[in-house]
Design a protein around this motif. Structure first.
Motif, PDB file in Angstrom:
ATOM      1  N   ARG A  10       0.834  -1.196   0.000  1.00 48.08           N
ATOM      2  CA  ARG A  10       0.000   0.000   0.000  1.00 48.08           C
ATOM      3  C   ARG A  10       0.877   1.257   0.000  1.00 48.08           C
ATOM      4  O   ARG A  10       0.643   2.182  -0.776  1.00 48.08           O
ATOM      5  CB  ARG A  10      -0.922  -0.002   1.221  1.00 48.08           C
ATOM      6  CG  ARG A  10      -1.904   1.141   1.245  1.00 48.08           C
ATOM      7  CD  ARG A  10      -2.865   1.061   2.427  1.00 48.08           C
ATOM      8  NE  ARG A  10      -3.643  -0.151   2.361  1.00 48.08           N
ATOM      9  CZ  ARG A  10      -3.745  -1.023   3.357  1.00 48.08           C
ATOM     10  NH1 ARG A  10      -3.140  -0.825   4.490  1.00 48.08           N
ATOM     11  NH2 ARG A  10      -4.471  -2.113   3.204  1.00 48.08           N
ATOM     12  N   THR A  26      -5.947   6.099  -4.715  1.00 48.66           N
ATOM     13  CA  THR A  26      -6.391   4.867  -4.072  1.00 48.66           C
ATOM     14  C   THR A  26      -6.300   3.745  -5.105  1.00 48.66           C
ATOM     15  O   THR A  26      -6.316   4.003  -6.320  1.00 48.66           O
ATOM     16  CB  THR A  26      -7.851   4.981  -3.583  1.00 48.66           C
ATOM     17  OG1 THR A  26      -8.702   5.092  -4.727  1.00 48.66           O
ATOM     18  CG2 THR A  26      -8.045   6.172  -2.655  1.00 48.66           C
ATOM     19  N   PRO A  27      -6.215   2.509  -4.646  1.00 48.84           N
ATOM     20  CA  PRO A  27      -6.215   1.395  -5.600  1.00 48.84           C
ATOM     21  C   PRO A  27      -7.445   1.408  -6.511  1.00 48.84           C
ATOM     22  O   PRO A  27      -7.351   1.073  -7.683  1.00 48.84           O
ATOM     23  CB  PRO A  27      -6.197   0.157  -4.704  1.00 48.84           C
ATOM     24  CG  PRO A  27      -5.514   0.617  -3.458  1.00 48.84           C
ATOM     25  CD  PRO A  27      -5.972   2.053  -3.275  1.00 48.84           C
ATOM     26  N   GLN A  28      -8.584   1.824  -5.978  1.00 50.58           N
ATOM     27  CA  GLN A  28      -9.800   1.867  -6.781  1.00 50.58           C
ATOM     28  C   GLN A  28      -9.687   2.912  -7.889  1.00 50.58           C
ATOM     29  O   GLN A  28     -10.077   2.662  -9.032  1.00 50.58           O
ATOM     30  CB  GLN A  28     -11.023   2.169  -5.889  1.00 50.58           C
ATOM     31  CG  GLN A  28     -11.363   1.066  -4.915  1.00 50.58           C
ATOM     32  CD  GLN A  28     -10.461   1.051  -3.676  1.00 50.58           C
ATOM     33  OE1 GLN A  28      -9.728   1.993  -3.390  1.00 50.58           O
ATOM     34  NE2 GLN A  28     -10.484  -0.050  -2.945  1.00 50.58           N
ATOM     35  N   GLU A  29      -9.159   4.100  -7.555  1.00 50.26           N
ATOM     36  CA  GLU A  29      -8.975   5.135  -8.581  1.00 50.26           C
ATOM     37  C   GLU A  29      -8.031   4.633  -9.664  1.00 50.26           C
ATOM     38  O   GLU A  29      -8.279   4.816 -10.852  1.00 50.26           O
ATOM     39  CB  GLU A  29      -8.348   6.392  -7.979  1.00 50.26           C
ATOM     40  CG  GLU A  29      -9.217   7.229  -7.103  1.00 50.26           C
ATOM     41  CD  GLU A  29      -8.424   8.398  -6.556  1.00 50.26           C
ATOM     42  OE1 GLU A  29      -8.689   9.526  -7.009  1.00 50.26           O
ATOM     43  OE2 GLU A  29      -7.543   8.193  -5.702  1.00 50.26           O
ATOM     44  N   ARG A  31      -7.252   1.605 -10.516  1.00 48.49           N
ATOM     45  CA  ARG A  31      -7.790   0.477 -11.281  1.00 48.49           C
ATOM     46  C   ARG A  31      -8.561   0.931 -12.510  1.00 48.49           C
ATOM     47  O   ARG A  31      -8.536   0.279 -13.554  1.00 48.49           O
ATOM     48  CB  ARG A  31      -8.691  -0.355 -10.375  1.00 48.49           C
ATOM     49  CG  ARG A  31      -9.280  -1.557 -11.036  1.00 48.49           C
ATOM     50  CD  ARG A  31     -10.106  -2.346 -10.068  1.00 48.49           C
ATOM     51  NE  ARG A  31     -10.622  -3.531 -10.722  1.00 48.49           N
ATOM     52  CZ  ARG A  31     -11.510  -4.320 -10.194  1.00 48.49           C
ATOM     53  NH1 ARG A  31     -11.984  -4.074  -8.987  1.00 48.49           N
ATOM     54  NH2 ARG A  31     -11.934  -5.374 -10.844  1.00 48.49           N
ATOM     55  N   TYR A  32      -9.260   2.042 -12.403  1.00 50.81           N
ATOM     56  CA  TYR A  32     -10.110   2.503 -13.494  1.00 50.81           C
ATOM     57  C   TYR A  32      -9.493   3.655 -14.291  1.00 50.81           C
ATOM     58  O   TYR A  32     -10.188   4.320 -15.046  1.00 50.81           O
ATOM     59  CB  TYR A  32     -11.479   2.916 -12.951  1.00 50.81           C
ATOM     60  CG  TYR A  32     -12.212   1.731 -12.359  1.00 50.81           C
ATOM     61  CD1 TYR A  32     -12.727   0.735 -13.186  1.00 50.81           C
ATOM     62  CD2 TYR A  32     -12.353   1.585 -10.986  1.00 50.81           C
ATOM     63  CE1 TYR A  32     -13.380  -0.366 -12.654  1.00 50.81           C
ATOM     64  CE2 TYR A  32     -12.999   0.482 -10.445  1.00 50.81           C
ATOM     65  CZ  TYR A  32     -13.510  -0.488 -11.283  1.00 50.81           C
ATOM     66  OH  TYR A  32     -14.140  -1.580 -10.760  1.00 50.81           O
ATOM     67  N   ASN A  33      -8.192   3.874 -14.141  1.00 50.29           N
ATOM     68  CA  ASN A  33      -7.532   4.978 -14.822  1.00 50.29           C
ATOM     69  C   ASN A  33      -6.360   4.435 -15.647  1.00 50.29           C
ATOM     70  O   ASN A  33      -5.237   4.308 -15.154  1.00 50.29           O
ATOM     71  CB  ASN A  33      -7.058   6.008 -13.792  1.00 50.29           C
ATOM     72  CG  ASN A  33      -6.553   7.275 -14.422  1.00 50.29           C
ATOM     73  OD1 ASN A  33      -5.986   7.266 -15.507  1.00 50.29           O
ATOM     74  ND2 ASN A  33      -6.745   8.386 -13.721  1.00 50.29           N
ATOM     75  N   GLN A  37      -2.217   4.150 -14.981  1.00 53.77           N
ATOM     76  CA  GLN A  37      -1.528   2.860 -15.009  1.00 53.77           C
ATOM     77  C   GLN A  37      -0.320   2.917 -15.930  1.00 53.77           C
ATOM     78  O   GLN A  37       0.772   2.466 -15.572  1.00 53.77           O
ATOM     79  CB  GLN A  37      -2.488   1.760 -15.448  1.00 53.77           C
ATOM     80  CG  GLN A  37      -3.600   1.496 -14.464  1.00 53.77           C
ATOM     81  CD  GLN A  37      -4.689   0.621 -15.045  1.00 53.77           C
ATOM     82  OE1 GLN A  37      -4.508  -0.063 -16.044  1.00 53.77           O
ATOM     83  NE2 GLN A  37      -5.861   0.657 -14.423  1.00 53.77           N
TER      84      GLN A  37
END
Length: 108
Positions: A10, A26-29, A31-33, A37
């Motif tokens: 983390r 955040t990992p969630q942000e 993941r969808y970007n 990445q």
């Protein structure tokens, strides 16, 4: 121990997004970007590649050593032919993986 590994990941993740994207995500942000990445992957790989070049390795060795560090955490294993396993699944050897990254690198 698992908690320590999770916390380390983390912290590492947040520091990488801060460095390469310009802000902690955040990992969630993340993941969808897809753009973020790409920034993290390319930025981190380029840093590892530069370290290998600065250490005096030729271009192929530097690329393959950086790829080995990404894949296994150990750049010295860049030419290791032993198959890799995780959770009972077999993956390409480090040598196979780094050779494939070298081939992709040359085609760009």
């Amino acid at each position: 121990r698992d908690h320590c590994v999770t916390e380390f990941r983390r912290v590492l993740f947040r520091s990488w997004t801060a460095k390469y994207v310009g802000r902690r995500m955040t990992p969630q942000e993340f993941r969808y970007n897809a753009a973020a990445q790409d920034m993290v992957i390319n930025g981190r790989f380029n840093d590892m590649l530069n370290q290998q070049m600065e250490a005096g390795y030729n271009e192929e060795q530097a690329v393959r050593r950086a790829a080995a560090e990404w894949y296994s955490g150990q750049p010295d294993l860049w030419n290791n032919t032993r198959p890799q396993y995780s959770n009972g699944r077999q993956y390409p050897s480090i040598s196979e993986y780094t050779a494939s990254i070298w081939a992709k690198y040359q085609s760009n």
